[in-house]
Design a protein around this motif. Structure first.
Motif, short mmCIF file in Angstrom:
data_model
loop_
_atom_site.label_atom_id
_atom_site.label_comp_id
_atom_site.label_asym_id
_atom_site.label_seq_id
_atom_site.Cartn_x
_atom_site.Cartn_y
_atom_site.Cartn_z
N ASP A 238 62.89 47.56 -13.44
CA ASP A 238 63.82 48.46 -13.41
C ASP A 238 63.59 49.78 -14.14
O ASP A 238 63.98 50.77 -13.85
N PRO A 239 63.34 49.44 -15.42
CA PRO A 239 63.36 50.82 -16.45
C PRO A 239 62.58 51.74 -15.89
O PRO A 239 62.74 53.05 -16.28
N THR A 240 61.36 51.25 -15.50
CA THR A 240 60.45 52.50 -15.02
C THR A 240 60.93 53.26 -13.80
O THR A 240 60.81 54.43 -13.90
N VAL A 241 61.97 52.59 -12.94
CA VAL A 241 62.43 53.21 -11.76
C VAL A 241 63.52 54.31 -12.27
O VAL A 241 63.64 55.67 -11.86
N ILE A 242 64.04 53.73 -13.44
CA ILE A 242 65.19 54.83 -13.96
C ILE A 242 64.57 55.94 -14.76
O ILE A 242 65.28 56.93 -14.58
N TYR A 243 63.74 55.52 -15.19
CA TYR A 243 62.77 56.71 -16.05
C TYR A 243 62.65 57.63 -14.96
O TYR A 243 62.53 59.02 -15.26
N GLY A 244 61.90 57.32 -13.84
CA GLY A 244 61.52 58.21 -12.72
C GLY A 244 62.72 58.92 -12.22
O GLY A 244 62.31 60.06 -11.56
N LEU A 245 63.75 58.26 -12.05
CA LEU A 245 65.18 59.06 -11.66
C LEU A 245 65.50 60.28 -12.47
O LEU A 245 66.05 61.02 -12.20
N ASN A 252 73.79 53.61 -12.60
CA ASN A 252 74.13 52.64 -11.46
C ASN A 252 72.90 52.43 -10.61
O ASN A 252 72.71 53.29 -9.49
N LEU A 253 72.12 51.45 -10.91
CA LEU A 253 71.00 51.43 -9.90
C LEU A 253 70.90 50.84 -8.89
O LEU A 253 71.48 49.73 -8.71
N ARG A 254 70.85 51.51 -7.48
CA ARG A 254 71.11 51.07 -6.27
C ARG A 254 69.73 50.55 -5.68
O ARG A 254 68.52 51.05 -6.26
N ARG A 255 69.86 50.00 -4.31
CA ARG A 255 68.76 49.55 -3.48
C ARG A 255 67.86 50.59 -3.16
O ARG A 255 66.64 50.57 -3.32
N ARG A 256 68.51 51.76 -2.81
CA ARG A 256 67.94 52.97 -2.33
C ARG A 256 67.04 53.75 -3.62
O ARG A 256 66.14 54.27 -3.12
N ASP A 257 67.44 53.30 -4.70
CA ASP A 257 66.64 53.92 -6.00
C ASP A 257 65.34 53.17 -6.12
O ASP A 257 64.27 53.74 -6.31
N LEU A 258 65.26 51.94 -5.74
CA LEU A 258 64.25 51.02 -5.72
C LEU A 258 63.43 51.66 -4.83
O LEU A 258 61.96 51.07 -5.05
N GLN A 259 63.59 52.03 -3.74
CA GLN A 259 62.89 52.40 -2.62
C GLN A 259 62.50 53.98 -2.70
O GLN A 259 61.60 54.22 -1.77
N THR A 262 58.52 57.26 -6.97
CA THR A 262 58.19 58.31 -8.01
C THR A 262 57.13 58.07 -8.54
O THR A 262 56.56 56.74 -8.51
N PRO A 263 56.14 58.68 -9.38
CA PRO A 263 55.01 58.17 -9.97
C PRO A 263 55.48 56.91 -11.07
O PRO A 263 54.50 56.42 -11.15
N TRP A 264 56.61 56.75 -11.40
CA TRP A 264 57.22 55.78 -12.35
C TRP A 264 57.48 54.51 -11.68
O TRP A 264 57.95 53.53 -12.30
N ASN A 265 57.89 54.58 -10.15
CA ASN A 265 58.44 53.53 -9.49
C ASN A 265 57.53 52.35 -9.33
O ASN A 265 56.61 52.39 -8.44
N THR A 266 57.66 51.30 -10.03
CA THR A 266 56.87 50.09 -10.06
C THR A 266 57.25 49.12 -8.87
O THR A 266 56.58 48.31 -8.80
N TYR A 267 58.36 49.62 -8.06
CA TYR A 267 58.49 48.99 -6.87
C TYR A 267 57.67 49.49 -5.58
O TYR A 267 57.44 48.79 -4.90
N THR A 268 57.33 50.54 -5.76
CA THR A 268 56.69 51.30 -4.56
C THR A 268 54.98 51.67 -4.94
O THR A 268 54.21 51.77 -4.35
N ARG A 269 54.63 51.59 -6.29
CA ARG A 269 53.49 51.69 -6.74
C ARG A 269 52.92 50.49 -7.70
O ARG A 269 53.55 49.96 -8.41
N ALA A 270 51.55 50.40 -7.17
CA ALA A 270 50.84 49.08 -7.97
C ALA A 270 50.46 49.52 -9.62
O ALA A 270 50.35 50.68 -9.72
N GLY A 271 50.44 48.64 -10.23
CA GLY A 271 49.84 48.70 -11.91
C GLY A 271 50.88 49.69 -12.75
O GLY A 271 51.97 49.70 -12.32
N LEU A 272 50.26 50.04 -13.74
CA LEU A 272 51.11 50.48 -14.69
C LEU A 272 51.46 52.09 -14.43
O LEU A 272 50.81 52.70 -13.63
N PRO A 273 52.71 52.35 -14.81
CA PRO A 273 53.08 53.81 -14.39
C PRO A 273 52.15 54.66 -15.18
O PRO A 273 51.21 54.28 -16.07
N PRO A 274 52.10 56.11 -15.05
CA PRO A 274 51.17 57.14 -15.30
C PRO A 274 51.35 57.34 -17.15
O PRO A 274 50.43 57.90 -17.85
N THR A 275 52.48 57.25 -17.46
CA THR A 275 52.86 57.40 -18.85
C THR A 275 53.94 56.37 -19.48
O THR A 275 54.54 55.86 -18.75
#
Length: 327
Positions: A238-245, A252-259, A262-275
């Motif tokens: 979750d912290p990577t998603v929050i950072y990308g937002l 308040n982190l919502r389901r739509r946020d997980l979907q 962004t380059p930092w969303n580790t729910y939509t992208r594999a591996g480590l984020p870019p930074t």
């Protein structure tokens, strides 16, 4: 001729008991403390004049000759000083020779992002805001790392600085400290680490820092992420998603946020984020390169700062029901 006459007068004034009396006599100051700035390359005579100009009621000529006759004049150090009311000439010279500058401190906290770092520096007492108005890219260019993202590049610690120092100087020290800490951690990496570079270690350490509620769990949390990286499983943190937002995150982190990709969303992208997403401390850096040996692929917060680790999805779902849903 005039200088020679002055020297004779000063020698006479400082001879015998007169010297002892004057050297130990408290000097009048225009306030409880006054600020004295000695710039690099200032002459001894210039230092004496600067003391007088700062608000210390003393003859610059007399002070100059005391500095000269003491034998320590060449040892006076540039810097920012506070001169207290009642200081005597002997103590004043000792302060300048020892370089006992008036120091302030600013603390950069583990887990902070670069926005928070800049906010802390902007509020730091008597720290010159050289970076004010500069973009992050321009700041990194000024620090000698053009094109490098600033996130996570500064080591969290308390940094002291002289009054009038610049925020850029503090950032440079914090950046160099992080470089050294990261290099030291990388040299201690486990032979089976899935990480391939110090850069990846810094990124993972920043995630571990943000995910850890209690220090004792750091290595296990790093172990979970290391296991996921090895098998190509999404990190889903979750912290990577929050950072990308960014600023759009309202707490308040919502389901739509997980979907939301962004380059930092580790729910939509594999591996480590870019930074990195924050500043990791020493313990997080070491955990990232020396993760705990574990089969766990999941963890969930217990609600007391610790985490429950699970090796299977079924086990994890039971832990979520217990600790998150109260079932």
């Amino acid at each position: 001729m005039r200088r020679f006459f002055t020297l004779i007068v000063v020698l006479a004034a400082l001879a015998g008991g007169g010297a002892v009396w004057w050297l130990n006599q408290g000097l009048a100051v225009s306030a409880d403390t006054v600020d004295l700035s000695v710039e690099p390359g200032t002459s001894v005579r210039g230092v004496a004049q600067a003391v007088s100009d700062a608000g210390v009621q003393v003859s610059p000529s007399l002070l100059y000759w005391w500095f000269r006759l003491s034998g320590d004049a060449r040892q006076i150090k540039a810097g920012s000083y506070e001169i207290e009311r009642g200081i005597n000439p002997r103590s004043l010279l000792r302060k300048l020779v020892r370089g006992e500058e008036a120091l302030r401190a600013v603390t950069l906290v583990e887990g902070w992002n670069f926005v928070q770092v800049r906010a802390a520096l902007s509020k730091a007492e008597q720290l010159k805001p050289e970076t004010q108005g500069l973009t992050p890219d321009l700041i990194m260019t000024a620090l000698g790392k053009p094109g490098v993202h600033p996130e996570g590049r500064f080591f969290p610690d308390t940094y002291t600085y002289a009054k009038g120092s610049s925020d850029l100087a503090v950032l440079k020290r914090a950046m160099r400290t992080m470089d050294k800490r990261l290099e030291a951690a990388w040299s201690q990496r486990s032979p089976d680490t899935p990480l391939t570079s110090p850069e990846q270690a810094l990124i993972l350490a920043s995630i571990v820092e943000k995910e850890t509620g209690r220090g004792s769990d750091r290595a296990m949390i790093a172990g979970v992420f290391a296991n996921r990286l090895r098998i190509g499983m999404m990190l889903q943190t979750d912290p990577t998603v929050i950072y990308g937002l960014g600023e759009s995150f309202d707490g308040n982190l919502r389901r739509r946020d997980l979907q939301t990709d962004t380059p930092w969303n580790t729910y939509t992208r594999a591996g480590l984020p870019p930074t990195p997403i924050a500043m990791p401390g020493k313990a997080a850096l070491l955990a990232a390169v020396q993760p705990a040996p574990t089969k766990a692929l999941y963890f969930v917060a217990r609600g007391d700062g610790t985490s429950q680790f699970s090796a299977s999805l079924d086990e994890h779902n039971r832990a979520v029901n217990k600790y998150q849903r109260g079932q």
